[in-house]
Scaffold this motif. Structure first.
Motif, PDB file in Angstrom:
ATOM      1  N   ILE A   1       0.846  -1.188   0.000  1.00 33.46           N
ATOM      2  CA  ILE A   1       0.000   0.000   0.000  1.00 33.46           C
ATOM      3  C   ILE A   1       0.880   1.236   0.000  1.00 33.46           C
ATOM      4  CG2 ILE A   1      -1.651   1.346   1.344  1.00 33.46           C
ATOM      5  CD1 ILE A   1      -2.842  -1.250   2.319  1.00 33.46           C
ATOM      6  N   THR A   2       0.537   2.181  -0.888  1.00 38.76           N
ATOM      7  CA  THR A   2       1.187   3.479  -0.891  1.00 38.76           C
ATOM      8  C   THR A   2       0.114   4.505  -0.572  1.00 38.76           C
ATOM      9  OG1 THR A   2       2.755   2.751  -2.565  1.00 38.76           O
ATOM     10  CG2 THR A   2       2.519   5.124  -2.250  1.00 38.76           C
ATOM     11  N   GLY A   3       0.224   5.139   0.585  1.00 37.77           N
ATOM     12  CA  GLY A   3      -0.773   6.110   1.017  1.00 37.77           C
ATOM     13  C   GLY A   3      -1.044   5.970   2.500  1.00 37.77           C
ATOM     14  N   ASN A   4      -1.796   6.918   3.024  1.00 42.35           N
ATOM     15  CA  ASN A   4      -2.086   6.945   4.453  1.00 42.35           C
ATOM     16  C   ASN A   4      -3.348   6.152   4.759  1.00 42.35           C
ATOM     17  OD1 ASN A   4       0.109   8.653   4.667  1.00 42.35           O
ATOM     18  ND2 ASN A   4      -1.141  10.494   4.597  1.00 42.35           N
ATOM     19  N   MET A   5      -3.413   5.581   5.970  1.00 39.73           N
ATOM     20  CA  MET A   5      -4.586   4.847   6.433  1.00 39.73           C
ATOM     21  C   MET A   5      -5.012   5.398   7.782  1.00 39.73           C
ATOM     22  SD  MET A   5      -3.818   0.919   5.429  1.00 39.73           S
ATOM     23  CE  MET A   5      -2.309   0.810   6.353  1.00 39.73           C
TER      24      MET A   5
ATOM     25  N   ILE B   1      -6.028  -2.763  13.151  1.00 38.30           N
ATOM     26  CA  ILE B   1      -5.384  -3.175  11.907  1.00 38.30           C
ATOM     27  C   ILE B   1      -4.237  -4.116  12.230  1.00 38.30           C
ATOM     28  CG2 ILE B   1      -4.090  -2.443   9.866  1.00 38.30           C
ATOM     29  CD1 ILE B   1      -5.390   0.241  10.002  1.00 38.30           C
ATOM     30  N   GLN B   2      -4.140  -5.181  11.439  1.00 38.14           N
ATOM     31  CA  GLN B   2      -2.984  -6.068  11.513  1.00 38.14           C
ATOM     32  C   GLN B   2      -2.316  -6.027  10.145  1.00 38.14           C
ATOM     33  OE1 GLN B   2      -3.734 -10.053  12.874  1.00 38.14           O
ATOM     34  NE2 GLN B   2      -1.860 -10.827  11.955  1.00 38.14           N
ATOM     35  N   VAL B   3      -1.064  -5.581  10.116  1.00 40.33           N
ATOM     36  CA  VAL B   3      -0.331  -5.428   8.863  1.00 40.33           C
ATOM     37  C   VAL B   3       0.673  -6.571   8.736  1.00 40.33           C
ATOM     38  CG1 VAL B   3       1.186  -3.935   7.512  1.00 40.33           C
ATOM     39  CG2 VAL B   3      -0.569  -2.922   8.970  1.00 40.33           C
ATOM     40  N   GLU B   4       0.583  -7.282   7.613  1.00 40.78           N
ATOM     41  CA  GLU B   4       1.548  -8.333   7.311  1.00 40.78           C
ATOM     42  C   GLU B   4       2.348  -7.973   6.062  1.00 40.78           C
ATOM     43  OE1 GLU B   4       2.198 -10.824   9.278  1.00 40.78           O
ATOM     44  OE2 GLU B   4       0.543 -10.476  10.650  1.00 40.78           O
ATOM     45  N   GLY B   5       1.885  -6.985   5.278  1.00 40.59           N
ATOM     46  CA  GLY B   5       2.530  -6.584   4.040  1.00 40.59           C
ATOM     47  C   GLY B   5       3.381  -5.338   4.209  1.00 40.59           C
ATOM     48  N   THR B   6       3.432  -4.517   3.134  1.00 44.30           N
ATOM     49  CA  THR B   6       4.253  -3.310   3.120  1.00 44.30           C
ATOM     50  C   THR B   6       3.365  -2.086   2.978  1.00 44.30           C
ATOM     51  OG1 THR B   6       6.050  -4.530   2.070  1.00 44.30           O
ATOM     52  CG2 THR B   6       6.144  -2.142   1.928  1.00 44.30           C
ATOM     53  N   VAL B   7       3.618  -1.077   3.806  1.00 46.20           N
ATOM     54  CA  VAL B   7       2.874   0.178   3.741  1.00 46.20           C
ATOM     55  C   VAL B   7       3.878   1.321   3.656  1.00 46.20           C
ATOM     56  CG1 VAL B   7       1.259   1.721   4.927  1.00 46.20           C
ATOM     57  CG2 VAL B   7       0.950  -0.752   5.079  1.00 46.20           C
ATOM     58  N   GLU B   8       3.714   2.158   2.640  1.00 42.68           N
ATOM     59  CA  GLU B   8       4.498   3.381   2.514  1.00 42.68           C
ATOM     60  C   GLU B   8       3.545   4.535   2.752  1.00 42.68           C
ATOM     61  OE1 GLU B   8       6.924   3.629  -0.976  1.00 42.68           O
ATOM     62  OE2 GLU B   8       7.353   1.480  -0.916  1.00 42.68           O
ATOM     63  N   GLY B   9       3.465   4.974   3.988  1.00 48.03           N
ATOM     64  CA  GLY B   9       2.554   6.035   4.380  1.00 48.03           C
ATOM     65  C   GLY B   9       2.280   5.952   5.866  1.00 48.03           C
TER      66      GLY B   9
ATOM     67  N   ALA C   1       6.098  -7.730   7.980  1.00 45.91           N
ATOM     68  CA  ALA C   1       5.616  -6.401   7.572  1.00 45.91           C
ATOM     69  C   ALA C   1       6.719  -5.360   7.609  1.00 45.91           C
ATOM     70  CB  ALA C   1       4.474  -5.967   8.471  1.00 45.91           C
ATOM     71  N   THR C   2       6.578  -4.361   6.712  1.00 47.26           N
ATOM     72  CA  THR C   2       7.461  -3.200   6.703  1.00 47.26           C
ATOM     73  C   THR C   2       6.602  -1.954   6.571  1.00 47.26           C
ATOM     74  OG1 THR C   2       9.256  -4.424   5.650  1.00 47.26           O
ATOM     75  CG2 THR C   2       9.342  -2.025   5.507  1.00 47.26           C
ATOM     76  N   ILE C   3       6.784  -1.004   7.474  1.00 45.86           N
ATOM     77  CA  ILE C   3       6.066   0.267   7.439  1.00 45.86           C
ATOM     78  C   ILE C   3       7.089   1.367   7.258  1.00 45.86           C
ATOM     79  CG2 ILE C   3       4.469   1.789   8.669  1.00 45.86           C
ATOM     80  CD1 ILE C   3       3.356  -1.033   8.201  1.00 45.86           C
ATOM     81  N   LYS C   4       6.867   2.215   6.254  1.00 41.85           N
ATOM     82  CA  LYS C   4       7.722   3.392   6.052  1.00 41.85           C
ATOM     83  C   LYS C   4       6.830   4.610   6.199  1.00 41.85           C
ATOM     84  CE  LYS C   4      11.036   1.033   3.142  1.00 41.85           C
ATOM     85  NZ  LYS C   4      11.702   0.939   1.837  1.00 41.85           N
ATOM     86  N   GLY C   5       6.781   5.142   7.400  1.00 46.97           N
ATOM     87  CA  GLY C   5       5.935   6.280   7.703  1.00 46.97           C
ATOM     88  C   GLY C   5       5.666   6.350   9.188  1.00 46.97           C
ATOM     89  N   GLU C   6       4.828   7.306   9.585  1.00 50.64           N
ATOM     90  CA  GLU C   6       4.502   7.483  11.001  1.00 50.64           C
ATOM     91  C   GLU C   6       3.361   6.559  11.393  1.00 50.64           C
ATOM     92  OE1 GLU C   6       3.990  11.108  14.167  1.00 50.64           O
ATOM     93  OE2 GLU C   6       3.091  11.378  12.185  1.00 50.64           O
ATOM     94  N   VAL C   7       3.484   5.995  12.580  1.00 55.39           N
ATOM     95  CA  VAL C   7       2.484   5.093  13.125  1.00 55.39           C
ATOM     96  C   VAL C   7       1.916   5.731  14.382  1.00 55.39           C
ATOM     97  CG1 VAL C   7       2.236   2.891  14.313  1.00 55.39           C
ATOM     98  CG2 VAL C   7       3.498   2.999  12.176  1.00 55.39           C
ATOM     99  N   ILE C   8       0.578   5.865  14.435  1.00 57.68           N
ATOM    100  CA  ILE C   8      -0.079   6.441  15.605  1.00 57.68           C
ATOM    101  C   ILE C   8      -1.221   5.512  16.005  1.00 57.68           C
ATOM    102  CG2 ILE C   8      -1.341   8.424  16.532  1.00 57.68           C
ATOM    103  CD1 ILE C   8      -0.049  10.111  14.299  1.00 57.68           C
ATOM    104  N   ALA C   9      -1.204   5.016  17.241  1.00 58.33           N
ATOM    105  CA  ALA C   9      -2.261   4.126  17.713  1.00 58.33           C
ATOM    106  C   ALA C   9      -2.288   4.128  19.235  1.00 58.33           C
ATOM    107  CB  ALA C   9      -2.050   2.710  17.189  1.00 58.33           C
ATOM    108  N   ASP C  10      -3.445   3.755  19.781  1.00 57.77           N
ATOM    109  CA  ASP C  10      -3.528   3.606  21.232  1.00 57.77           C
ATOM    110  C   ASP C  10      -2.576   2.501  21.691  1.00 57.77           C
ATOM    111  OD1 ASP C  10      -5.488   5.561  21.345  1.00 57.77           O
ATOM    112  OD2 ASP C  10      -7.146   4.136  21.322  1.00 57.77           O
TER     113      ASP C  10
END
Length: 169
Positions: free
Chosen positions: A59-63, A69-77, A90-99
């Motif tokens: 995924i490219t973009g913000n969510m 959410i459970q991420v097993e893939g790649t997110v750029e956002g 999983a790989t996340i390239k971006g800011e992560v905000i969660a409780d």
């Protein structure tokens, strides 16, 4: 408001272990659907399951969600959620905000959470802003850790490292 049904009372309702034919129990079935419909009305209040992003998804973009959410893939956002679980692959390239943030995989970017947990397979390259944090033995972390009482509502303005680097002439 409620009355006891004769179906559950012991007595001549059974003959030889078999239930007897209902004689005057016609009102009982009509009284039963009302409580069931009340139960069905409260059923949608149950918490929905987590959204799962599979390992083959990029995924490219913000969510943004108020759910899990459970991420097993790649997110750029950037990702914002209630409970965010980063899988081992999983790989996340971006800011992560969660409780609640549970990191089993890789994040390149800032992590903001009330409760942040880095498991032994976690790889984080970025700052972590948290209320509570747990880092298991074996986790890889490069960055700074800052405790705040309300890490979710703090904007990125004025945060350490937010200003771009100055150019050398």
């Amino acid at each position: 408001m409620f009355s006891k049904s004769k179906i559950n009372e012991p007595g001549p309702a059974t003959e030889g272990g078999k239930p007897a034919a209902p004689a005057a129990s016609a009102p009982a079935p009509s009284a039963k659907p009302a409580p069931q419909s009340e139960f069905k009305a409260s059923a949608p209040k149950a918490k929905p399951p987590a959204s799962i992003l599979s390992a083959d998804l990029h995924i490219t973009g913000n969510m943004k969600t108020t759910g899990d959410i459970q991420v097993e893939g790649t997110v750029e956002g950037d990702i914002r959620a209630h409970l965010l679980t980063i899988g081992e692959s999983a790989t996340i390239k971006g800011e992560v905000i969660a409780d609640d943030v549970v990191i089993n995989g890789r994040i390149v970017g800032r992590v903001r959470g009330l409760k942040v947990r880095l498991t032994s397979t976690a790889r984080v390259e970025g700052d972590i802003i948290h209320k509570t944090i747990a880092i298991e033995s074996g986790a890889h972390f490069e960055g700074s850790v800052q405790r705040q009482d309300d890490p979710l509502n703090s904007g990125s303005k004025g945060a350490p490292g937010a200003a771009p680097a100055a150019k050398a002439d």
